[in-house]
Design a protein around this motif. Structure first.
Motif, PDB file in Angstrom:
ATOM      1  N   ALA A 120       0.483 -25.478  -7.216  1.00  0.00           N
ATOM      2  CA  ALA A 120       1.507 -26.517  -7.077  1.00  0.00           C
ATOM      3  C   ALA A 120       1.703 -27.378  -8.311  1.00  0.00           C
ATOM      4  N   SER A 121       0.795 -27.318  -9.282  1.00  0.00           N
ATOM      5  CA  SER A 121       0.856 -28.236 -10.419  1.00  0.00           C
ATOM      6  C   SER A 121       0.329 -27.585 -11.681  1.00  0.00           C
ATOM      7  N   ASP A 122       1.027 -27.826 -12.803  1.00  0.00           N
ATOM      8  CA  ASP A 122       0.528 -27.337 -14.089  1.00  0.00           C
ATOM      9  C   ASP A 122      -0.363 -28.346 -14.794  1.00  0.00           C
ATOM     10  N   LEU A 123      -0.655 -29.473 -14.139  1.00  0.00           N
ATOM     11  CA  LEU A 123      -1.455 -30.536 -14.755  1.00  0.00           C
ATOM     12  C   LEU A 123      -2.803 -30.761 -14.074  1.00  0.00           C
ATOM     13  N   ILE A 124      -3.030 -30.126 -12.947  1.00  0.00           N
ATOM     14  CA  ILE A 124      -4.272 -30.333 -12.197  1.00  0.00           C
ATOM     15  C   ILE A 124      -5.209 -29.156 -12.454  1.00  0.00           C
ATOM     16  N   TYR A 125      -6.449 -29.442 -12.778  1.00  0.00           N
ATOM     17  CA  TYR A 125      -7.449 -28.390 -12.927  1.00  0.00           C
ATOM     18  C   TYR A 125      -7.767 -27.822 -11.548  1.00  0.00           C
ATOM     19  N   ALA A 132     -17.904 -38.448 -15.315  1.00  0.00           N
ATOM     20  CA  ALA A 132     -18.517 -39.122 -16.458  1.00  0.00           C
ATOM     21  C   ALA A 132     -17.969 -38.590 -17.784  1.00  0.00           C
ATOM     22  N   GLY A 133     -16.677 -38.368 -17.834  1.00  0.00           N
ATOM     23  CA  GLY A 133     -16.029 -37.976 -19.074  1.00  0.00           C
ATOM     24  C   GLY A 133     -16.123 -36.509 -19.424  1.00  0.00           C
ATOM     25  N   ARG A 134     -16.618 -35.703 -18.492  1.00  0.00           N
ATOM     26  CA  ARG A 134     -16.726 -34.263 -18.743  1.00  0.00           C
ATOM     27  C   ARG A 134     -16.234 -33.478 -17.525  1.00  0.00           C
ATOM     28  N   LEU A 135     -15.947 -32.204 -17.751  1.00  0.00           N
ATOM     29  CA  LEU A 135     -15.532 -31.355 -16.650  1.00  0.00           C
ATOM     30  C   LEU A 135     -16.754 -30.692 -16.024  1.00  0.00           C
ATOM     31  N   ARG A 136     -16.819 -30.741 -14.718  1.00  0.00           N
ATOM     32  CA  ARG A 136     -17.840 -30.002 -13.978  1.00  0.00           C
ATOM     33  C   ARG A 136     -17.154 -29.186 -12.892  1.00  0.00           C
ATOM     34  N   LEU A 137     -17.879 -28.244 -12.329  1.00  0.00           N
ATOM     35  CA  LEU A 137     -17.347 -27.423 -11.252  1.00  0.00           C
ATOM     36  C   LEU A 137     -16.993 -28.302 -10.052  1.00  0.00           C
ATOM     37  N   ALA A 138     -15.773 -28.133  -9.550  1.00  0.00           N
ATOM     38  CA  ALA A 138     -15.357 -28.857  -8.351  1.00  0.00           C
ATOM     39  C   ALA A 138     -16.052 -28.283  -7.118  1.00  0.00           C
ATOM     40  N   ASP A 139     -16.170 -29.090  -6.065  1.00  0.00           N
ATOM     41  CA  ASP A 139     -16.781 -28.581  -4.831  1.00  0.00           C
ATOM     42  C   ASP A 139     -15.782 -27.705  -4.087  1.00  0.00           C
ATOM     43  N   SER A 160      -7.782 -25.648 -17.994  1.00  0.00           N
ATOM     44  CA  SER A 160      -9.003 -26.399 -18.326  1.00  0.00           C
ATOM     45  C   SER A 160      -9.722 -25.847 -19.548  1.00  0.00           C
ATOM     46  N   HIS A 161      -9.314 -24.668 -20.034  1.00  0.00           N
ATOM     47  CA  HIS A 161      -9.965 -23.999 -21.174  1.00  0.00           C
ATOM     48  C   HIS A 161     -11.416 -23.659 -20.881  1.00  0.00           C
ATOM     49  N   THR A 162     -11.792 -23.659 -19.610  1.00  0.00           N
ATOM     50  CA  THR A 162     -13.180 -23.473 -19.208  1.00  0.00           C
ATOM     51  C   THR A 162     -13.317 -22.176 -18.419  1.00  0.00           C
ATOM     52  N   HIS A 192     -11.603 -37.463 -20.937  1.00  0.00           N
ATOM     53  CA  HIS A 192     -12.617 -36.447 -20.682  1.00  0.00           C
ATOM     54  C   HIS A 192     -12.583 -35.410 -21.794  1.00  0.00           C
ATOM     55  N   VAL A 193     -13.657 -34.646 -21.888  1.00  0.00           N
ATOM     56  CA  VAL A 193     -13.737 -33.563 -22.856  1.00  0.00           C
ATOM     57  C   VAL A 193     -14.030 -32.258 -22.128  1.00  0.00           C
TER      58      VAL A 193
END
Length: 250
Positions: A120-125, A132-139, A160-162, A192-193
């Motif tokens: 639905a969105s090109d802006l949401i990971y 805390a300013g970093r990307l982690r795996l979502a639940d 997300s480039h991840t 965030h990074v």
């Protein structure tokens, strides 16, 4: 698509990095696939936007519009960020026509949905949460909410480039990572990074096996980064030069 074995290569977030794209394409060629698809954010950045667009146009891969394609087509240059503004100035009429023809999502079959962020969105990971300013795996609940009513057996996403491969509710969700930019920082929706820790170009191979199950390989391809690092420095983008050479944002 039939029930036979099928191999797809997923690329995303090229960001005008033609040397990385060429390295990934060569690696894919040696492995053999049935189709290559591009999940968007192809040209934005201080590197080789027009040359990258022309390469992809000649290749003819199905390509999505990511958030940066949307911004290139809808924002005035004075309102653009530095990466979009650089690409906008470099692109010609043929490249803009190619961008305008790209869909936001693409359904290859009842089994496979391609999107840039979420359906639905090109802006949401799709697979990450900012913590805390970093990307982690979502639940799992968050991922399921982002997928919404989408029930495709395979959902391919980028943004997300991840690189990640996650199974959620019987679905396989794969982010191939970024071909062209292995780390970045962003201010929205909060600072965030994202970092991979290596300069390698990333892509994914996904395969539907004869039993109907999907599997994924996340692949890192080394390449000579010197040309693109020099381009980033020449454009005054030291943060890009650092990310391209190290895979770290700081």
């Amino acid at each position: 698509m039939s029930a036979c074995t099928l191999r797809l290569a997923l690329v995303s977030d090229i960001h005008g990095n033609l040397p990385a794209l060429e390295a990934v394409a060569a690696d894919i060629h040696h492995r053999g696939v049935d189709q290559i698809v591009n999940l968007g954010d192809s040209v934005s950045g201080p590197l080789l936007p027009r040359e990258t667009a022309q390469w992809l146009m000649a290749a003819g891969w199905p390509s999505l519009a990511g958030n940066h394609e949307r911004q290139l087509l809808t924002q005035a240059p004075a309102q653009m960020g530095a990466s979009d503004a650089f690409a906008h100035a470099a692109l010609g009429a043929a490249e803009f026509a190619w961008l305008r023809a790209q869909p936001a999502t693409l359904r290859l079959s009842d089994e496979v949905l391609l999107c840039h962020g979420t359906p639905a969105s090109d802006l949401i990971y799709c697979l990450e949460t900012i913590d805390a300013g970093r990307l982690r795996l979502a639940d799992r609940q968050t991922i399921a909410e982002r997928l919404g009513a989408e029930r495709s057996a395979l959902v391919a996403c980028g943004h997300s480039h991840t690189p990640r491969s996650v199974r959620c509710g019987g679905q396989l969700i794969v982010n191939p990572g970024s071909v062209g930019l292995p780390a970045f920082d962003a201010d929205r929706p909060e600072f965030h990074v994202a970092e991979t820790g290596s300069a390698d170009a990333r892509y994914a191979l996904v395969e539907r096996r004869a039993d109907g199950q999907w599997s994924a390989q996340l692949i890192a391809v080394p390449y000579d980064t010197r040309v693109v690092v020099q381009l980033a420095v020449a454009a005054g983008r030291d943060e890009w030069a650092r990310a391209l050479s190290t895979g770290y944002a700081s």
